[in-house]
Design a protein around this motif. Sequence first.
Motif, PDB file in Angstrom:
ATOM      1  N   VAL A 135      66.202  -2.606  19.884  1.00 41.23           N
ATOM      2  CA  VAL A 135      68.013  -2.800  20.204  1.00 41.23           C
ATOM      3  C   VAL A 135      69.463  -3.625  19.257  1.00 41.23           C
ATOM      4  O   VAL A 135      70.012  -2.588  18.808  1.00 41.23           O
ATOM      5  N   GLU A 136      68.348  -4.288  18.764  1.00 41.69           N
ATOM      6  CA  GLU A 136      69.190  -5.144  17.776  1.00 41.69           C
ATOM      7  C   GLU A 136      69.555  -3.599  16.423  1.00 41.69           C
ATOM      8  O   GLU A 136      70.914  -4.110  15.954  1.00 41.69           O
ATOM      9  N   LEU A 143      72.436  -2.107  17.020  1.00 45.48           N
ATOM     10  CA  LEU A 143      73.782  -3.274  17.519  1.00 45.48           C
ATOM     11  C   LEU A 143      75.006  -2.509  16.513  1.00 45.48           C
ATOM     12  O   LEU A 143      74.588  -2.752  15.070  1.00 45.48           O
ATOM     13  N   GLN A 169      73.307 -11.078  21.994  1.00 49.59           N
ATOM     14  CA  GLN A 169      73.868  -9.867  22.526  1.00 49.59           C
ATOM     15  C   GLN A 169      72.939  -8.833  22.571  1.00 49.59           C
ATOM     16  O   GLN A 169      72.875  -7.800  23.695  1.00 49.59           O
ATOM     17  N   VAL A 170      71.518  -8.791  22.360  1.00 45.95           N
ATOM     18  CA  VAL A 170      71.047  -7.848  22.407  1.00 45.95           C
ATOM     19  C   VAL A 170      70.344  -8.238  23.818  1.00 45.95           C
ATOM     20  O   VAL A 170      69.611  -7.750  24.910  1.00 45.95           O
ATOM     21  N   ARG A 226      73.405 -12.216  17.763  1.00 43.96           N
ATOM     22  CA  ARG A 226      72.945 -10.743  17.656  1.00 43.96           C
ATOM     23  C   ARG A 226      71.958 -10.925  18.902  1.00 43.96           C
ATOM     24  O   ARG A 226      71.896 -10.317  19.723  1.00 43.96           O
ATOM     25  N   ALA A 282      74.300   0.488  22.815  1.00 42.53           N
ATOM     26  CA  ALA A 282      74.477  -0.893  21.685  1.00 42.53           C
ATOM     27  C   ALA A 282      75.634  -0.443  20.631  1.00 42.53           C
ATOM     28  O   ALA A 282      76.313  -1.358  21.089  1.00 42.53           O
ATOM     29  N   LEU A 302      72.987  -6.752  26.594  1.00 40.75           N
ATOM     30  CA  LEU A 302      72.485  -5.129  26.302  1.00 40.75           C
ATOM     31  C   LEU A 302      71.716  -4.934  27.082  1.00 40.75           C
ATOM     32  O   LEU A 302      71.304  -4.342  28.647  1.00 40.75           O
ATOM     33  N   ALA A 352      69.866   1.237  26.828  1.00 39.90           N
ATOM     34  CA  ALA A 352      70.362  -0.177  26.358  1.00 39.90           C
ATOM     35  C   ALA A 352      70.743  -0.100  25.201  1.00 39.90           C
ATOM     36  O   ALA A 352      72.165   0.032  24.626  1.00 39.90           O
ATOM     37  N   ARG A 353      69.778   0.673  24.463  1.00 47.14           N
ATOM     38  CA  ARG A 353      69.744   1.136  22.546  1.00 47.14           C
ATOM     39  C   ARG A 353      71.249   2.175  22.765  1.00 47.14           C
ATOM     40  O   ARG A 353      71.399   2.370  21.414  1.00 47.14           O
TER      41      ARG A 353
END
Lengths: 302, 281, 711, 512
Positions: free
Chosen positions: C535-536, C539, C579-580, C576, C616, C583, C612-613
């Motif tokens: 996921v990160e 972003l 944020q993950v 970050r 992002a 999400l 989620a990805r």
Amino acid sequence: MIVLRRLATGLVVLWAAATAAYLALLAAPGDTVDSIIGDGADTPLIRAQIVREWNLDRPAVIQYVDYLWRAAQGDLGRSYLLQRPVRDVIADQIGPTLTLAVTAAVLGILLALVLAVTTRRPWARRVSSTAELVLVSTPSFLIGIVLLSVFSFRLGWFPVSGDQGVAALVLPALTLALPVAGVLTQVLRDGIDRALDEPFVVTARARGLGERAVLVRHALRHALLPVITLIGWLFGILLGGAVIIETVFGRPGLGQVTLQAVTSEDLPVVLAVVVFSAFVYVVINTAADLAYLVIDPRLRRS
Amino acid sequence: MTIALERPLSVRLRRPSGGGVAAATGFLVLALVAAVTPSLFAGDPLAADPLHVLEAPSAAHWFGTDQLGRDVFGRVVHGARHSLLIGVVATAIAVGIGLLLGLLAGLAHKYADEALSRSFDALSAFPLLLLALLFVAVAGPGTVGLVIAIGLATMPNYARVVRTQTLVVRQAGYVTQAVAFGDSRLRLVLRHVLPNVLGPVPVLAIIGLGEAILAAAGLSFLGMGPQPPSPEWGAMLSEGRGYLNVAWWTTVLPGVVVTLTVISLTVVGRRLQRRFEGRSA
Amino acid sequence: MSDLLVSVRDLHVTFPHRRGDVHAVRGIDLDIHRGECVAIVGESGSGKSVTARTLVGLAGHNARVRSSRFEIDGRSGPFDWQKLRGGFAGLVMQDALVSLDPLRTVGAEISEVLKVHSIGNRNDRPARVRELLSTVHVPEPERRAAQYPHQLSGGLRQRALIASAIAAAPPLLIADEPTTALDVTVQAQILNLLAERRATGDTLLLISHDLAVVSRLATRVLVMKDGRIVESGETSTLLTAPTHPYTAQLLAAVPSAASRGRRLSSPTAPPLTAPAAKSPASTGAASTGASSIDAASTGVALTVAASMNAASTGVALTGATSTGAASTGVASTGDPLLSVASTSPAPTRNALTTAASRGAGSAGVASTGASSTGAALTGAASTGVAVAGVALTGVASTGGAAVAAPSTGRASTVTVADELAVAPALFDSGPPAVIVEASGLHKRYGAHTVVDGVDLTIRRGEIVGLVGESGSGKTTVAQLLFGLTAPTSGTVAFEGAPWTGLKERRRRPRRRRLQLISQDPLSGFDPRWTVRRIVEEALPPASLTNGHSPTFERAQTANVRRRSWPWLSEAARSRRNEQVVELLERVGLGAEVLDRYPRQLSGGQRQRVAIARALAPRPSLIICDEPVSALDVSVQAQVLDLLADIRAADGTALLFISHDLGVVHHLADRVLVMRDGAVVESGPVDDVFHNPQHEYTRALIDAVPTLEVSR
Amino acid sequence: GGTDSAAAGEPVSGGALTWGIETEPITLNPHQYAQAKARLLVWNNFESLLTHDDKGGYVPWLASGYEASADGLTYTVKLRTGVTFSDGTTFDAAAVKANIDQLLADGYAPAVAAVQLKNLKSVDVVDASTVKYNLTRPDVLILDFLSSPQGAIVSPKSLKEAKNLKAGGTDLAGTGPFVLDRYTPGQEIHYKKNPGYRDRPAYLDEVTYRFLKESSVRVGALTSGQVQVIEGVPATDQAQITGNPSLTLSKGLNSGSAYSYYFNVTHAPFDDIKVRQAFRDALDVDTVLKGVYRGTATRAWSVIGPTSPLYDKSLEGTYGGNAERANATLDAAGWNTRDADGYRVKDGKRLTVRLVQSAPFVRDRREILAQAVQAAVKQSAGIDLQVSVVDQGTATAALEKGEYEVFDNSRADTDAGAALNLLLASNGAINRLGVQDKGIDGLLDKGQAAQDATSRAAVYRDLQQKVIADDSLILPLYAPADQIAASKKVGGLQFEPTAGVPGSAYTVWLSK
Ligand SMILES: Nc1ncnc2c1ncn2[C@@H]1O[C@H](COP(=O)(O)OP(=O)(O)OP(=O)(O)O)[C@@H](O)[C@H]1O
Ligand SMILES: Nc1ncnc2c1ncn2[C@@H]1O[C@H](COP(=O)(O)OP(=O)(O)OP(=O)(O)O)[C@@H](O)[C@H]1O
Ligand SMILES: [Mg+2]
Ligand SMILES: [Mg+2]
């Protein structure tokens, strides 16, 4: 179409193999004259005669082209060492090697089939896989030596060596077959296991099929597919193994010829063996492709 | 090329038992220690003693003595370095070249892939032994030719695995996804393809190491390996063979060590393989 | 011969496993009487197949089976299984495509049964095989018998399988999800065939997770969950008046026209609506929007309902938590209860029109009973579950508001609420923007035209459905839009700029505005990456987000491409990370999945991570290629809800590809029907499905099994 | 000498014998003969004009007599009459001349032409049963040629017609007591009795030689009864034979040169006589031989084998085997420091000497012997002997380039003088010593020309004193020997007189 393509690839492989071998031997230290002289007397006069006799004064490229040209016509030249046409040398020795290889292959495959199908129970399986592991992890010459000293020297059940009929074939063929069987059993068993996990096997059982029938009629055929993939490998084992086995058991054959030719840099024979081996490889792989088609209808073109 | 040496890398097997894995690991550790510091276990492997030739195993000489009165056990211990090193270097060559070419073939254009794949075929058309023999003809018997021959001959195995794996990874959804994030080609290869292709390679290499050691033993047996008096295992087996009738220990005991080593490598490798497969399944 | 073919009491099946045994079946009772059709329904892994297979002694070689009574055909064991299998019970397996031996001809497979049960002799078996094949309506039985499974279509294979199951004329036919892998049209044919078998007197044990399939055939239904039967009864009773909440949930989870606007995963939740436009009258940021966040997933045992109310506009906002869901254990698996519900009077919005018509639509259907799709639900709605929903809808629409202050929520939770509150403002930029405009798309592979003149427009915030049978070219269209393959002819414009024909290098900067969710999320994840990393990496670059909080202003700058951020400050790093987590929370996942690998997630969880990805990088369009096909109904319901929520909250447009008309009808605003690469019909989803113009569309719709109560 | 055949009783006719031999001949054409181990095959179906007696003298065989002219330039040979080749053609002077012509033909047998026939001017057919050999200079070794396999007489008809002349085979006819009737390469060679043999026919009806390269296999084949005779029994296996009451073992010392290490004197360190002496002193040959050959080897003290009439017995016990002296000599020669591995060093260079062995020709455990020597000289004197066993090409190349310090060799020539011509003469074909010594050359020439045995022996005694005692050029190790092991049922097994290698099957019988 497929056959044509295979043939073309085969020819390329043949040519590549022959050329690679030619170059390799060209790069070898010591020149051809040295090889031909061996440990015989060595004077300039003798050298000159040898050069003349074998046309060694011509440029390497010409010799190479000449070689290819003659090889294409089936003339593989004359052995430096044995002073005989290479074709005769190979033809003489091919019989015993083929007999050995084919017997070993058949023996190995049969053994593997029997083992893979019969050792389904956990304990039998454990015993068998341990044995397989030992077999595939032991240098084949060691197996040969042990078999030889036990069954031939000690017990005298089999002749010590040579190519004296069926009895003399038993131990060498077994030596060559055991590791083959070890590998194939593992592959087959794995294939059977996988096939038995497939849904169609459940369907087959749901029809009331017995365990043996499921194994033989359904699972085994699927397990054979990965075995066919191993045919190229099998070829290497058998041909290469033959060299060692022939040495250990003092059998005649291509292995001995190869070994002798390489150690004495008998270029024509080495090249012939290389070309021959590439040829067999191509043939066997083509056969494997065909076998695939026979076994797996999915690969057939409609 | 002993028989087992070209054992295909693709063979997968049942899970070895825990005890077996432990024993195998232990044995390998011993072998490694022996390879690094043989003097920990044994004295000079070259010290000949003409007065104690071909003596049966005893407390003084666990594995007996050989035709020159050298301690067979000592030679086996010292041989670990030669044999393992040959195996490791040969495997390293095979893996290195195989990885590179396999990756290239897997990523390259159709025709380049075809050409590379055919060249793997052409190489496979030589049984390992023949290839090794050719090398011996070129380089003369000895460690270098042996190592290169085994390395080259086993290379196609790795190259094929890597190529197939590359093709699979190339098609994988996460590569498409990475495209969705605007990754460049090089980035794709470095971040996704290569790492995922590399996955099975170390395990294959461990199993392949066993094969390489067997191969080396087979070639040394034919006199193509390290020259006497190096205590290489295959060479020891070869030398001992002449005394089979009178001194089985010079052949059989080093042979058992070779077998144990290869079995251990295989068992450990397979254990790791299952780990790996289990993880990625 | 007894009338009771199968009688089982307290059946347990356990699979020993190193890490704890798998107790697949936990004490079920099962009676099957001659001539009836018993169905077992339940979610994936509930033990349906194991139960069925136990009846023919095929639970698995390592299975431990125990029961207090196990009678087959009036006798109790030990059984001669080989005789019973095929002879007493024919088994049609779950996966028709792989249940025939690929190396043997279909004829050989069928005649094998005859051979095993010594029916006929060698010579007249081929005739029997032919006869059997024609019984199951295989055309050209002679030719087909000589063919291999791979030469047959899925439907034909399933027929052949049924033929082999009935070859020895067993009194009982066990069909384990006989239609799962098949197209709707083929599925209908197979169901017809099974109905035919019933009519000829066969007893049927039908296993499915699809209530609609079951409703058509079964006399009795058993609902299984976690190896137990939670409810059983006559089909009509059970489907109309489920007593067990799980059954109710299952029923409600079936997406269809009737379920439009309703949350599938929690029957009592308020209806879904399209995003509300910011009313001109509304003041500032405190506009419309509501969110309900299941804080349980973040480990805080708190349900927070946040709602900002702009009362002045008279818009009612509802933020409600489903306490029922929490009690049924959904919360513990991290399900999303994130919902945005708002209604708006603005009638100009395309989406809103649909939304507005939704409640009425289903109400209307309910009252008139005109639509067959709606019919089943009507009953259900009037008698059961849907009532709650309707009630709530009513509440919402009448302006009642349930407000809960986020007094104890964490800061991040509040942030999400803030963001969501801001969100609708973005949709307010004039007329709907076109995100993707494709015209005249053709794609040929060799001589084979796969996509044949497809025109397609997707506007901001719109959900466009793409349906069609397998091989009709749906995925290819998606790939063309996505730019993975170049069209043979035709163009695609993305966000107003050319997209096709560009060098990949030129496309890269805009790549992240277009995301993809595929059927099999697992293959979409690098197996070596944790959820966190997956996921990160998706972003937007750090330089753009190191401000206070991510806003919904579109990050247009994805061309700065760095991922590892080694230079990031500790603060930025943790930002970050937050944020993950945010999400993941949005898609209903908790922080505990952060460090898992994709394969350690369940199918539903994986699909959520994929979503989620995809979210992002704040894309304007997400292409979803069969995102729920691999999921079972209940999980599917959650994912569908999630997608709807996302559209509602972010205004992200979705291209939703599915072969399941019900799903499309449930979710999409507009739909395109594809056949052989061409779009045969398109338009607003209700129009197309209620009033199909093209005969193919009609055929498709007719083939859809609907929840109907037979007899 | 013959072997103990008492157990086999009186000679009987008939029967088939199987004989396991170590070496498969490269060629079956006697003119091309190069392997001492193939000699026992050659004499089954071929014969030469002369043969040896027990004392190294020549006796007529196909010839009925010979005489040399006083100047030593002409040899006149009378031939037997009534001898036919197995292809039916007649043996006569023309046939003999045809053989010589063939040998001198371009590319046919370059080594024979260049070495054995180098002094031959012409051959004259005097009459059907008389041939005259004319030489350019006196050369007693022509007699050795006449008694050698290369000098064997092959039917001129088959010389013309043979398919693979150089490889030989069944289509090459000779006059011997057996006829080659089957050759299976890699496996065996089969002879049957020549019924039309002019003299007493062979006892055996047939004899099969099986090629069993591995010594353990040979011994195993004998002990398990699959062959009745084997040759080449390694020292380690001899106990097995002698311990078996139904088997016999006999040994014959080979003629020719002893197995010796020749020092390369063309460069350091063996250009220094002190180092050569020290090397000999560093090695206790007896101990090494005892270890390697388990007491079965006969130590050699001279380059000439102890059975040769030319052997100088006085050399025995006069040198070597004194580690103390070796160390002192080396210290004096400047090799007085040692490196970390214990080897001697001079001017930063280790005292390293290289021995290159050609793998195809290593036999008789000589690679093991080399290792034993290696270990011994390291232990006793810090000399680094590096042994490498390489393929033929590499070995020849190394020798050509002078990349060796030690050269090992033994020659099985029946006349030791012939061997020394090749090994020691300045222009010798295998002069790996690199000596260019007028004195040696003079002695060799004198020896080759000397016709009477005692004066010849005297010349060679001087030569041996010079190269062994005075110049320390050579380190003789052991006298090569052949072994025959057989079942006690086999009688008449013998070693060839003078040559000392196993003889043909002519004298062998198999008791019932
Ligand atoms: N051979 C087996 N070994 C171990 N566990 C098994 C085996 N077969 C089934 N199970 C387990 O038993 C449980 C029930 O499986 P089953 O196949 O009956 O589910 P199902 O209801 O048919 O699901 P689906 O709808 O996905 O087909 C699952 O958790 C499954 O993992
Ligand atoms: N790379 C390709 N090469 C050749 N043919 C292809 C390729 N990709 C797809 N096709 C063919 O194009 C047709 C349409 O395929 P596509 O995957 O778009 O169908 P789909 O509607 O997505 O089907 P499904 O519902 O099964 O996913 C199929 O007949 C397929 O075989
Ligand atoms: Mg199931
Ligand atoms: Mg698709």
